[in-house]
Design a protein around this motif. Structure first.
Motif, PDB file in Angstrom:
ATOM      1  N   LYS A 197     -34.939   3.962  -8.166  1.00  0.00           N
ATOM      2  CA  LYS A 197     -35.680   5.074  -7.569  1.00  0.00           C
ATOM      3  C   LYS A 197     -36.938   4.581  -6.858  1.00  0.00           C
ATOM      4  N   PHE A 198     -37.620   3.619  -7.475  1.00  0.00           N
ATOM      5  CA  PHE A 198     -38.846   3.101  -6.856  1.00  0.00           C
ATOM      6  C   PHE A 198     -38.535   2.393  -5.540  1.00  0.00           C
ATOM      7  N   VAL A 199     -37.486   1.578  -5.534  1.00  0.00           N
ATOM      8  CA  VAL A 199     -37.120   0.868  -4.308  1.00  0.00           C
ATOM      9  C   VAL A 199     -36.740   1.858  -3.208  1.00  0.00           C
ATOM     10  N   GLU A 200     -36.072   2.930  -3.581  1.00  0.00           N
ATOM     11  CA  GLU A 200     -35.621   3.908  -2.596  1.00  0.00           C
ATOM     12  C   GLU A 200     -36.764   4.714  -1.990  1.00  0.00           C
ATOM     13  N   HIS A 201     -37.968   4.613  -2.553  1.00  0.00           N
ATOM     14  CA  HIS A 201     -39.118   5.240  -1.898  1.00  0.00           C
ATOM     15  C   HIS A 201     -39.333   4.676  -0.502  1.00  0.00           C
ATOM     16  N   ARG A 202     -38.983   3.413  -0.324  1.00  0.00           N
ATOM     17  CA  ARG A 202     -39.218   2.746   0.953  1.00  0.00           C
ATOM     18  C   ARG A 202     -37.949   2.238   1.622  1.00  0.00           C
ATOM     19  N   ILE A 203     -36.943   1.867   0.835  1.00  0.00           N
ATOM     20  CA  ILE A 203     -35.748   1.232   1.369  1.00  0.00           C
ATOM     21  C   ILE A 203     -34.591   2.238   1.340  1.00  0.00           C
ATOM     22  N   ALA A 204     -34.058   2.548   2.532  1.00  0.00           N
ATOM     23  CA  ALA A 204     -32.922   3.460   2.636  1.00  0.00           C
ATOM     24  C   ALA A 204     -31.694   2.777   3.235  1.00  0.00           C
ATOM     25  N   ASP A 205     -31.787   1.469   3.475  1.00  0.00           N
ATOM     26  CA  ASP A 205     -30.642   0.714   3.967  1.00  0.00           C
ATOM     27  C   ASP A 205     -29.680   0.495   2.796  1.00  0.00           C
ATOM     28  N   LYS A 206     -28.545   1.176   2.824  1.00  0.00           N
ATOM     29  CA  LYS A 206     -27.632   1.136   1.688  1.00  0.00           C
ATOM     30  C   LYS A 206     -27.087  -0.271   1.434  1.00  0.00           C
ATOM     31  N   ARG A 207     -26.996  -1.066   2.506  1.00  0.00           N
ATOM     32  CA  ARG A 207     -26.485  -2.426   2.332  1.00  0.00           C
ATOM     33  C   ARG A 207     -27.474  -3.277   1.534  1.00  0.00           C
ATOM     34  N   VAL A 208     -28.775  -3.130   1.794  1.00  0.00           N
ATOM     35  CA  VAL A 208     -29.784  -3.853   1.034  1.00  0.00           C
ATOM     36  C   VAL A 208     -29.843  -3.341  -0.399  1.00  0.00           C
ATOM     37  N   LEU A 209     -29.734  -2.038  -0.560  1.00  0.00           N
ATOM     38  CA  LEU A 209     -29.739  -1.464  -1.908  1.00  0.00           C
ATOM     39  C   LEU A 209     -28.554  -1.972  -2.719  1.00  0.00           C
ATOM     40  N   ARG A 210     -27.392  -2.115  -2.073  1.00  0.00           N
ATOM     41  CA  ARG A 210     -26.218  -2.639  -2.792  1.00  0.00           C
ATOM     42  C   ARG A 210     -26.423  -4.100  -3.182  1.00  0.00           C
ATOM     43  N   LEU A 211     -27.080  -4.868  -2.316  1.00  0.00           N
ATOM     44  CA  LEU A 211     -27.375  -6.260  -2.666  1.00  0.00           C
ATOM     45  C   LEU A 211     -28.234  -6.335  -3.916  1.00  0.00           C
ATOM     46  N   ILE A 212     -29.289  -5.530  -3.936  1.00  0.00           N
ATOM     47  CA  ILE A 212     -30.182  -5.534  -5.101  1.00  0.00           C
ATOM     48  C   ILE A 212     -29.419  -5.129  -6.355  1.00  0.00           C
ATOM     49  N   GLN A 213     -28.560  -4.104  -6.231  1.00  0.00           N
ATOM     50  CA  GLN A 213     -27.784  -3.664  -7.378  1.00  0.00           C
ATOM     51  C   GLN A 213     -26.831  -4.759  -7.851  1.00  0.00           C
ATOM     52  N   LYS A 214     -26.255  -5.496  -6.921  1.00  0.00           N
ATOM     53  CA  LYS A 214     -25.359  -6.602  -7.303  1.00  0.00           C
ATOM     54  C   LYS A 214     -26.104  -7.648  -8.118  1.00  0.00           C
ATOM     55  N   TRP A 215     -27.315  -7.985  -7.699  1.00  0.00           N
ATOM     56  CA  TRP A 215     -28.085  -8.997  -8.431  1.00  0.00           C
ATOM     57  C   TRP A 215     -28.478  -8.502  -9.821  1.00  0.00           C
ATOM     58  N   LEU A 216     -28.805  -7.220  -9.912  1.00  0.00           N
ATOM     59  CA  LEU A 216     -29.224  -6.680 -11.208  1.00  0.00           C
ATOM     60  C   LEU A 216     -28.069  -6.612 -12.202  1.00  0.00           C
ATOM     61  N   SER A 217     -26.884  -6.326 -11.689  1.00  0.00           N
ATOM     62  CA  SER A 217     -25.744  -6.120 -12.584  1.00  0.00           C
ATOM     63  C   SER A 217     -24.833  -7.339 -12.703  1.00  0.00           C
ATOM     64  N   ALA A 218     -25.233  -8.463 -12.098  1.00  0.00           N
ATOM     65  CA  ALA A 218     -24.381  -9.657 -12.138  1.00  0.00           C
ATOM     66  C   ALA A 218     -24.241 -10.221 -13.543  1.00  0.00           C
ATOM     67  N   GLY A 219     -25.217  -9.967 -14.401  1.00  0.00           N
ATOM     68  CA  GLY A 219     -25.141 -10.460 -15.770  1.00  0.00           C
ATOM     69  C   GLY A 219     -25.536 -11.926 -15.888  1.00  0.00           C
ATOM     70  N   VAL A 220     -25.379 -12.457 -17.100  1.00  0.00           N
ATOM     71  CA  VAL A 220     -25.744 -13.846 -17.360  1.00  0.00           C
ATOM     72  C   VAL A 220     -24.606 -14.546 -18.103  1.00  0.00           C
ATOM     73  N   MET A 221     -24.523 -15.862 -17.885  1.00  0.00           N
ATOM     74  CA  MET A 221     -23.558 -16.689 -18.603  1.00  0.00           C
ATOM     75  C   MET A 221     -24.318 -17.601 -19.552  1.00  0.00           C
ATOM     76  N   GLU A 222     -23.943 -17.569 -20.805  1.00  0.00           N
ATOM     77  CA  GLU A 222     -24.578 -18.431 -21.810  1.00  0.00           C
ATOM     78  C   GLU A 222     -23.509 -18.967 -22.738  1.00  0.00           C
ATOM     79  N   GLU A 223     -23.381 -20.298 -22.768  1.00  0.00           N
ATOM     80  CA  GLU A 223     -22.379 -20.964 -23.594  1.00  0.00           C
ATOM     81  C   GLU A 223     -20.980 -20.435 -23.300  1.00  0.00           C
ATOM     82  N   GLY A 224     -20.725 -20.217 -22.002  1.00  0.00           N
ATOM     83  CA  GLY A 224     -19.394 -19.806 -21.583  1.00  0.00           C
ATOM     84  C   GLY A 224     -19.086 -18.332 -21.750  1.00  0.00           C
TER      85      GLY A 224
END
Length: 483
Positions: A197-224
């Motif tokens: 919601k905070f990012v959308e105050h200024r950013i309305a480019d859906k392609r950039v918003l999807r990029l940010i969402q991809k990075w947030l939801s990519a998760g982490v790998m630890e010990e496989g």
């Protein structure tokens, strides 16, 4: 006017100066974005991804750390460079075609000063590259919005700029109480929904918003094993500092700005560096009221103050005399950005803010040097000397501030002792004495000297560069103070 805005109007050419003639269009394009953001604080930007060109990706790649650890894909900077042109064209096509996929971060842990481990997420090289390019574009917008007392991970600002602002605020404003605040596990507690919601105050480019969402939801790998990320941003990711600043801008900075203008009875100064921030108050009642309301404010956004690292203490030019009159002992100290801040006096008996290297960090650094020297025990002395020269030079480059001479001397002396002990363990018959060490020390170990000016002097020089629209007197705006 209370603070100016982040990047100075006169600095725009420095931040986005073209690297070659064929790239002259990119800086002017970002300047237009910046100017639009400056003119309309509520404007939403609907077309930003076209600024991520192949040249922008190339610039981002060249600014990556060549020695950084690889992510889960195992690709290093040197490997990617081998087919750079083809790799960048392919990446650019996937970005604009919508087929780019973010990879999970590789989880590692590094020791903290208190002995605990800090989790870090190491992104894959392409994720780092794209994140850096996107951050460059988003900075053109958010550097116009961010307030003057925010210093962490911003262009043209450093830790010493924050330290200078804090020292100037304490010495020149009516600061009698200090809130030393720390947000518990901030990077792991960021709420994704609020961040979106905070990012959308200024950013309305859906392609950039999807990029940010991809990075947030990519998760982490630890010990496989893969772990989903439902909250937080991985520490170590290139985009995380900007997203953290956006989150705190709306949760904390704007709220503090409004609070001190409408609720405070006296002076209030603020300095924030990422999730660590110091607030100085003229009146104890203001400080106590602020602390209570701050807890409520953070709770609304899934954040909380660390109970052991958040303190309200009496501090400032009159703290010593007032506590002495109450037989309360010396004023307490607080730590900020590697330094312990102390109420001290000059030789003439006037108040002086003293800053000493945090003792625990000094011990940890010496422990690291000892461990490294043990591994280098049988290396040639010149090679050991070059290593120690770099270590001592790096320590002095950050810590050699006025009033910190004792810590600098202690560090240099202990390094010399560690080196001598290491050399003596090379052989049972080694007879290395101090008389033999003098020439080596003189050649390889830098002498102690103060490398930073007094904080008020540098603050006055840098402040107009950082805040060109701050037209009220310097003494009235230090550390983000109000008029």
């Amino acid at each position: 006017m209370v603070e100016g805005k982040g990047l100075a109007e006169g600095n725009t050419s420095q931040q986005n100066a073209p690297r070659t003639q064929r790239r002259t269009s990119a800086p002017s394009a970002l300047n237009r974005v910046r100017e639009a953001a400056r003119k309309d604080g509520s404007a939403k930007f609907t077309a930003l991804l076209h600024h991520i060109t192949i040249d922008a990706l190339r610039d981002a790649f060249e600014r990556l750390n060549k020695k950084a650890s690889a992510g889960i894909d195992g690709v290093t900077w040197q490997q990617y460079e081998a087919g750079l042109d083809e790799n960048l064209r392919d990446l650019h096509g996937r970005l604009h075609g919508g087929t780019y996929r973010a990879k999970p971060s590789r989880r590692v842990h590094i020791p903290k000063a208190d002995g605990r481990l800090r989790p870090l997420g190491i992104a894959s090289l392409e994720d780092k590259l794209v994140q850096r390019a996107v951050v460059e574009v988003l900075n053109a917008i958010y550097e116009v919005d961010f307030l003057g007392f925010s210093y962490g991970f911003r262009p043209q600002r450093s830790q010493h700029d924050a330290l200078d602002a804090l020292a100037t605020g304490i010495e020149r404003r009516k600061v009698n109480w200090v809130l030393d605040a720390d947000i518990r596990g901030f990077f792991d507690a960021i709420d994704h929904e609020w961040l979106r919601k905070f990012v959308e105050h200024r950013i309305a480019d859906k392609r950039v918003l999807r990029l940010i969402q991809k990075w947030l939801s990519a998760g982490v790998m630890e010990e496989g094993r893969w772990t989903e990320s439902s909250e937080g941003t991985p520490q170590g990711a290139t985009v995380s500092p900007l997203l953290a600043n956006v989150y705190l801008h709306y949760v904390l900075d704007l709220w503090i700005q409004q609070w001190r203008e409408k609720r405070a009875r006296g002076d209030v100064v603020v300095v924030r560096y990422a999730d660590d921030f110091i607030v100085g108050f003229q009146y104890q009642s203001d400080a106590e009221q602020f602390l209570g309301e701050l807890r409520e404010r953070l709770r609304k956004f899934s954040l909380e103050l660390h109970p052991d690292k958040t303190r309200l203490l009496e501090f400032g030019r009159y703290a010593t005399e007032r506590r002495k009159a109450r037989e309360a002992g010396k004023p307490e100290t607080f730590n900020f950005l590697g330094f312990t801040h102390i109420c001290a006096k000059t030789k003439r008996g006037e108040f002086q803010l003293a800053r000493h290297t945090i003792a625990a960090r000094l011990r940890i650094k010496l422990g690291e040097v000892k461990t490294e020297l043990n591994g280098r025990k049988h290396e040639p002395i010149p090679k050991q000397g070059r290593y120690l020269r770099d270590v001592v030079t790096g320590f002095f480059r950050y810590h050699a501030v006025p009033t910190n001479m004792r810590a600098l001397k202690t560090f240099r002396t202990e390094v010399q002792k560690l080196w001598r002990n290491t050399l003596r363990r090379r052989s049972q018959k080694d007879g290395t004495q101090w008389v033999n060490m003098k020439a080596r020390i003189q050649r390889w170990i830098p002498k102690v000297c103060i490398q930073h000016p007094w904080p008020t002097e540098r603050f006055e020089r840098h402040h107009q560069l950082q805040e060109p629209s701050a037209v009220i007197p310097l003494a009235r705006i230090c550390a983000g103070g109000g008029p």
